[in-house]
Every structure is written in C-alpha cells, then in structure tokens.
Design an enzyme around this catalytic site. Sequence first.
Site, PDB file in Angstrom:
ATOM      1  N   ASP A   1       0.798  -0.600 -70.510  1.00 41.94           N
ATOM      2  CA  ASP A   1       0.785  -1.774 -70.023  1.00 41.94           C
ATOM      3  C   ASP A   1       1.891  -2.698 -70.133  1.00 41.94           C
ATOM      4  O   ASP A   1       2.870  -2.390 -71.104  1.00 41.94           O
ATOM      5  CB  ASP A   1      -0.585  -2.492 -70.743  1.00 41.94           C
ATOM      6  CG  ASP A   1      -1.257  -3.442 -69.934  1.00 41.94           C
ATOM      7  OD1 ASP A   1      -0.752  -4.024 -68.825  1.00 41.94           O
ATOM      8  OD2 ASP A   1      -2.384  -3.760 -69.892  1.00 41.94           O
TER       9      ASP A   1
ATOM     10  N   GLU B   1       2.435   0.031 -65.261  1.00 41.87           N
ATOM     11  CA  GLU B   1       2.050  -1.115 -64.415  1.00 41.87           C
ATOM     12  C   GLU B   1       3.354  -2.283 -64.489  1.00 41.87           C
ATOM     13  O   GLU B   1       3.318  -3.246 -64.148  1.00 41.87           O
ATOM     14  CB  GLU B   1       0.943  -2.174 -65.256  1.00 41.87           C
ATOM     15  CG  GLU B   1      -0.145  -1.642 -65.614  1.00 41.87           C
ATOM     16  CD  GLU B   1      -1.523  -2.535 -65.754  1.00 41.87           C
ATOM     17  OE1 GLU B   1      -1.524  -3.699 -65.409  1.00 41.87           O
ATOM     18  OE2 GLU B   1      -2.296  -2.021 -66.549  1.00 41.87           O
TER      19      GLU B   1
ATOM     20  N   ASP C   1      -5.829  -6.887 -61.706  1.00 40.99           N
ATOM     21  CA  ASP C   1      -7.020  -5.846 -62.065  1.00 40.99           C
ATOM     22  C   ASP C   1      -8.071  -5.866 -61.156  1.00 40.99           C
ATOM     23  O   ASP C   1      -8.522  -6.977 -60.719  1.00 40.99           O
ATOM     24  CB  ASP C   1      -7.467  -6.173 -63.709  1.00 40.99           C
ATOM     25  CG  ASP C   1      -6.411  -6.071 -64.562  1.00 40.99           C
ATOM     26  OD1 ASP C   1      -5.282  -5.838 -64.466  1.00 40.99           O
ATOM     27  OD2 ASP C   1      -6.817  -6.709 -65.827  1.00 40.99           O
TER      28      ASP C   1
HETATM   29  C1  GLA Z   1      -4.119  -5.519 -68.444  1.00 35.90           C
HETATM   30  C2  GLA Z   1      -4.540  -4.339 -67.633  1.00 35.90           C
HETATM   31  C3  GLA Z   1      -5.746  -3.898 -67.445  1.00 35.90           C
HETATM   32  C4  GLA Z   1      -6.371  -3.492 -68.816  1.00 35.90           C
HETATM   33  C5  GLA Z   1      -6.242  -4.770 -69.823  1.00 35.90           C
HETATM   34  C6  GLA Z   1      -6.413  -4.346 -71.195  1.00 35.90           C
HETATM   35  O1  GLA Z   1      -5.110  -6.521 -67.810  1.00 35.90           O
HETATM   36  O2  GLA Z   1      -3.968  -4.661 -66.064  1.00 35.90           O
HETATM   37  O3  GLA Z   1      -5.873  -2.620 -66.594  1.00 35.90           O
HETATM   38  O4  GLA Z   1      -5.490  -2.402 -69.440  1.00 35.90           O
HETATM   39  O5  GLA Z   1      -4.694  -5.299 -69.694  1.00 35.90           O
HETATM   40  O6  GLA Z   1      -6.272  -5.512 -71.993  1.00 35.90           O
END
Ligand code: GLA
Length: 411
Positions: free
Chosen positions: A161, A194, A222
């Site tokens: 992440d 990401e 998300d």
């Molecule tokens: C971010 C990511 C999600 C998830 C959360 C966890 O928002 O984009 O996919 O992994 O963190 O805290």
Amino acid sequence: MAAVRGVLRCALAAAVLAAALALDNGLARTPPMGWLHWERFLCATDCATDPHRCVSERLFVEMADVMAAEGWRDAGYEFVCIDDCWMAPTRDEHDRLQADPKRFPSGIRKLADYVHSKGLKLGIYSDVGNKTCAGFPGSYNHYDLDAQTFASWGVDLLKFDGCNSGSLELLAEGYRRMSVALNKTGRSIVYSCEWPFYLRPMQQPNYTEIKQYCNHWRNFFDVYDSWSSIKSILDWTALHQGSIVKIAGPGGWNDPDMLVIGNFGLSWDQAVTQMAMWAIMAAPLFMSNDLRHISPEAKWLLQNKEVIAINQDPLGKQGYQITKDKNFELWERPLSGQAYAVAVLNHQEIGGPQNFTFSLTFLGNGLACNPACSVQQILPASRDWGVYSWVSSLSVEVNPTGTVLLKVVAL
Ligand code: GLA
C-alpha cells in the site's frame, strides 16, 4: 558507416538495459486470482466479540478450507490474501514485523504452511510508508528485512500500500526498492502495487516504469459494495483507456480492485456487470466476500468457467470501450484464436430491459466477424447465437445496469 555502427551499438545497449530493468519474476502471466479480506472484513480486530469475522488466522484458515472444498481453487482462485490490520502494533526485538499474537497465535509461517497444504497460496500486506493506512507498522526503512521476513514465512504475494509515504520521491523509491528486495529473496512473490493511485493526484504515472517493478497496480479509489462504486471504476477506466490499456499484458496488469459479488450492495444484474467487465479489463480477480456464506447464484457467477477463461485469456490484452451511445456502452477485448469478447452494458437506471443494435463491422476494426463469425452468449446465461455474416447487425436486450457478455469467433 562507423557512425551507424555506433548508433546501433547504443540502441542495442539501451535495449539490453531496458530488458534487464523489466520486472521479470515470471509471475502473473495471466491476471492473478484469489480472495482478499479487505472490502468485506475491513479492520475488525475485536475477536472477543466477533470471533467469526475478525481479522485472525481462523478467518484465513476457514476461507482456505472453503476455497479448496467448494470449487474455488479449482476454478482458478489460488491466493488467500491478508490485507491491513494483521500486525502487532510494534516490530519484534529484531526489528521484524510480527503478527498480532492474540489474533494469529500460530504465526504467519504456520498459516502459510496450512494454506499451502490446501494447494493454495498466501498473500500478505504491508505499506511503503512508516505506517499502513490503518496505522500499523509500515515497511519504510525496512524493505529488505520485510521482504526477507515474508519470504522466510513462505508468503507468495505482497500487496504493498502507499499510505504515509512522506513524499512522491520516497513513494516511488519505496515501490522500486521493495520490488528489488522481493526479487533478491529468491522466492516467487507476486508484487501488487498502488503506486499510480497515490501518485496520480500530483503527477502522471510513468506506466512503463511501474510495469518494470510491479505485477499489478491500482489506479483508482477503493472499491465499495455498491453500484456507484462499480460505475465510477468503469467510467474512470474508459476515460483513461488511452494511457492504461496498452501497458497491460502478461506480467503486469491494471487492477480495478476487488470483486464484491456475493455481498450486499449489488443487484444480480450489477454483479453480472462486475464479472463481465472485470473479464473485459483483464483485471486481477480478488474476491472480497464471505465464501462460508454465499448464495448459489453468486457462486455460479464467480465460478463461471467461460467468463474466467476470458479473464485469463493467454493473449493478455486488456479490453476497451469502443463506443458509448445514449444509455449503452460497447466494449471489446481481443482474445487468442481470432476471437473477441464483447460486452454491452446498459447504464440506464430507470425502466426495463432495452435493446441495443450494432453492426458487426464495429468489432475488431472490422475484422472480428470477417467474412463470418459465430456468436456465443456467456452472461447473463450461456446461449449459442449461431453464425452471422460480416454485414449483419446484432440486437442485444440488456437489463438496467446489466451487461450482456458475448464471445465472437471469426470463421
Ligand atoms: C487502502 C487500500 C485498500 C486497503 C486499505 C487498508 O485504502 O487502497 O485496498 O488495503 O488501505 O487499510
């Protein structure tokens, strides 16, 4: 002549360098498939009140059991993935990440062994910054150590992440360094990033570079368990298809986030749309739902062999929107064997089923049905439509917010 040779030598050296820089871990030749806890189970840490649903080894053991026993693994869903909130609040005395001892009393190594004994693979989560998005310890300054720790536990995938990275430079450097660190361990570990999502508000991502380091990457927000979320992901993808579609291919995929089919927010037609469009987009297929309690309809859709075959097509080309006409969107994805997957999406949210008629010359730049083709409907139900000539039109009836997915094979 000497000058030409010099230029050639330079070009050759540049090509060798580019090849050496590519992420060549041999993984994700087709989009990875599995299950990921986040959208459905979030950061539930209170196992005393909710032992069945908290983020604990029990959740992953039970999910692995169901995946092996109820056809999920055999349909291709091979990764059981842990997201945020698995960790203890601090590193151990050797500075290593450690699982929360109450919720994962056997430790991650044992969990990986168990998951492997079921013929599945284990995914884990960490963050490029000094804290994860939910505030647990991040990997900043510990990339090599964390990669080694994950490898020593037998982990097969890392979701990395991008929260709390400090700066865009540190974000990029961290994503690169973790990729190198994972490769250095010698273990095959799929690397899920990401990077472009966290970069985008400030900077255009360099996808050529990102593909050299990551096996798949999130571009957008998300996913939520709602039609508006699915719609926004599809709209974003169509809007940016000029830059993101061409970069996808074996080893590196755009990731529109988890499948939420089998939860609470999507109607049947919307679930069909998510499954069909995730196949068109060559998306990694990570379900986030409760496989212990899932309807037979959702199971049928998620385990549908024909739609999974489109998602996993070996040509590895991502699909794109061809046209948008009033309430309809027409998408296609080139497949191996001179075939195309074709999706007709009706985004009207009022009224009943509507017909969309289009000429087969629209497909594959006029080549998909030349001189003739067979048309098979995959979703919402399997049906043979027979043979059509190049000059024919197709008329497709689609429910509101639903999608009809077809496979067109040139004859
Ligand atoms: C971010 C990511 C999600 C998830 C959360 C966890 O928002 O984009 O996919 O992994 O963190 O805290």
